[in-house]
Design an enzyme around this catalytic site. Structure first.
Site, PDB file in Angstrom:
ATOM      1  CG  PHE A   1       5.779   6.020   0.735  1.00 31.79           C
ATOM      2  CD1 PHE A   1       6.590   6.387   1.801  1.00 31.79           C
ATOM      3  CD2 PHE A   1       5.398   4.695   0.621  1.00 31.79           C
ATOM      4  CE1 PHE A   1       7.022   5.448   2.717  1.00 31.79           C
ATOM      5  CE2 PHE A   1       5.839   3.745   1.532  1.00 31.79           C
ATOM      6  CZ  PHE A   1       6.660   4.127   2.577  1.00 31.79           C
TER       7      PHE A   1
ATOM      8  N   PRO B   1       0.824  -1.220   0.000  1.00 25.43           N
ATOM      9  CG  PRO B   1      -0.957  -1.607   1.465  1.00 25.43           C
ATOM     10  CD  PRO B   1       0.347  -2.191   0.997  1.00 25.43           C
ATOM     11  CB  CYS B   2       1.255   3.701  -2.591  1.00 24.07           C
ATOM     12  SG  CYS B   2      -0.408   4.117  -3.201  1.00 24.07           S
ATOM     13  CB  THR B   3      -1.813   5.443   2.098  1.00 17.57           C
ATOM     14  OG1 THR B   3      -1.489   4.332   2.937  1.00 17.57           O
ATOM     15  CG2 THR B   3      -3.028   5.093   1.261  1.00 17.57           C
TER      16      THR B   3
END
Length: 350
Positions: free
Chosen positions: A90, A86-88
């Site tokens: 960054f 999950p990229c949240t």
């Protein structure tokens, strides 16, 4: 088994990387995905899975459990590991939060779950996808990026990272993402694919000049879709959308653009606010959880329909998404375009 062997997928989402791996000749035999709808989507579309999707928090899933789910014995190793944690933590859209800018998002630790499985399973090759903001030189990103590179090295691999724009590879969407790839240290370094298309996007140019981008108009020209509940853009600002030209956004309604009745101040909203597709260009990046006025919207002044989302991500139309319309948007918005994933994986064999 696929001609190139077995792949294991972490943080699988709807399976964009998985589809790309299968198109590149791998058989995806095990997936880990905590979201209920995405896990159901994987099970509906991937007949190669040796076991049901592991629908648990990966912090609670051992590498041995993942290996067993793939049908491999404890002494065997997969050929490929893929995944997009999950990229949240960054994502640049979250940098207005003080605790994210300070690098205090606990979800950042999920990168370490990827490297933990990489270290334990020792695949021949790996692909890790994430938002390109992970490479930013700031407190929210750099420590995590540096740690990721260090842990990949300690697992026995040489990481090669590069930001790729999906539009440069024939995807009708301008979607820059970080791809970290690698092989064991005693193997030749892998390479990222060379662009197949090129053009202008977000005030810059990239890709292969002379081979124009695939456009949203091209991608949607053959898509058959029915009206969907909630596709009308209503509320406080919905009535403004029809007058906005294709490819433009809320800035159309500013004094700087000489609008006779300005509604907004210059650059006081996020760029995708009331953003409309331009059928002559690739779609801008499609988000997983857009607000009520966050585009891109169709040039017919409505929200994009699920078949249209699939086309703009290069998912086949027969691919079935499980869940509500909002869930389908989230699954697509978090996906790696399969056509790009295929090219990344195939290039690693050159």
């Amino acid at each position: 088994m696929g001609s190139r062997g077995i792949a294991i997928s972490l943080f699988s989402g709807a399976g964009g990387l998985d589809l790309g791996a299968e198109k590149a000749g791998y058989s995806v035999r095990a997936s880990v995905e905590i979201d209920r709808d995405a896990a159901a989507t994987l099970e509906k579309n991937f007949s190669t899975l040796a076991s049901p999707v592991i629908q648990e928090d990966i912090l609670q899933v051992s590498s041995e459990q993942i290996l067993a789910a793939s049908g491999l014995a404890s002494h065997e190793r997969p050929e490929l590991l893929i995944g997009g944690p999950p990229c949240t933590p960054f994502s640049k859209s979250g940098f207005w939060l003080d605790w994210k800018r300070a690098g205090k998002d606990p979800n950042a630790s999920l990168l370490q779950e990827y490297t933990r499985v990489l270290r334990d399973l020792q695949p021949d090759m790996f692909v890790l996808e994430n938002v390109y903001a992970l490479t930013y030189n700031n407190k929210a990103s750099k420590p995590h990026y540096d740690r990721l590179m260090q842990e990949i090295g300690e697992a026995g691999y040489v990481p090669v990272s590069k930001v790729l724009n999906a539009a440069d590879y024939g995807v009708p969407q301008a979607r820059p993402r970080l791809f970290v790839i690698g092989r064991h240290k005693d193997k030749p370094l892998p390479v990222h694919p060379a662009p197949t298309h090129g053009g202008a996007w977000e005030r810059r140019r990239s890709g292969l000049e002379g081979s124009p981008y695939r456009t949203a108009g091209e991608a949607l020209s053959s898509v058959v879709s029915e009206p969907e509940p909630g596709e009308t853009v209503a509320g406080r600002y919905g009535h403004l959308l029809p007058d906005i030209p294709e490819g433009d956004n809320y800035l159309f309604y500013t004094a700087k653009r000489n609008h006779p009745s300005p509604e907004f101040e210059w650059r006081k909203k996020y760029w995708s606010f009331l953003l409309k597709l331009d059928r002559g260009k690739p779609s801008p990046t499609i988000q997983a959880q857009p607000g009520p006025y966050v585009g891109p919207f169709h040039w017919k002044n409505r929200r994009l329909r699920v078949p249209e989302l699939k086309a703009l991500f290069t998912f086949p139309q027969e691919f079935e998404l499980v869940g509500s319309r909002n869930s389908a948007q989230a699954q697509m918005g978090n996906s790696v375009p399969p056509d790009l994933a295929q090219q990344v994986i195939e290039a690693m064999h050159r």
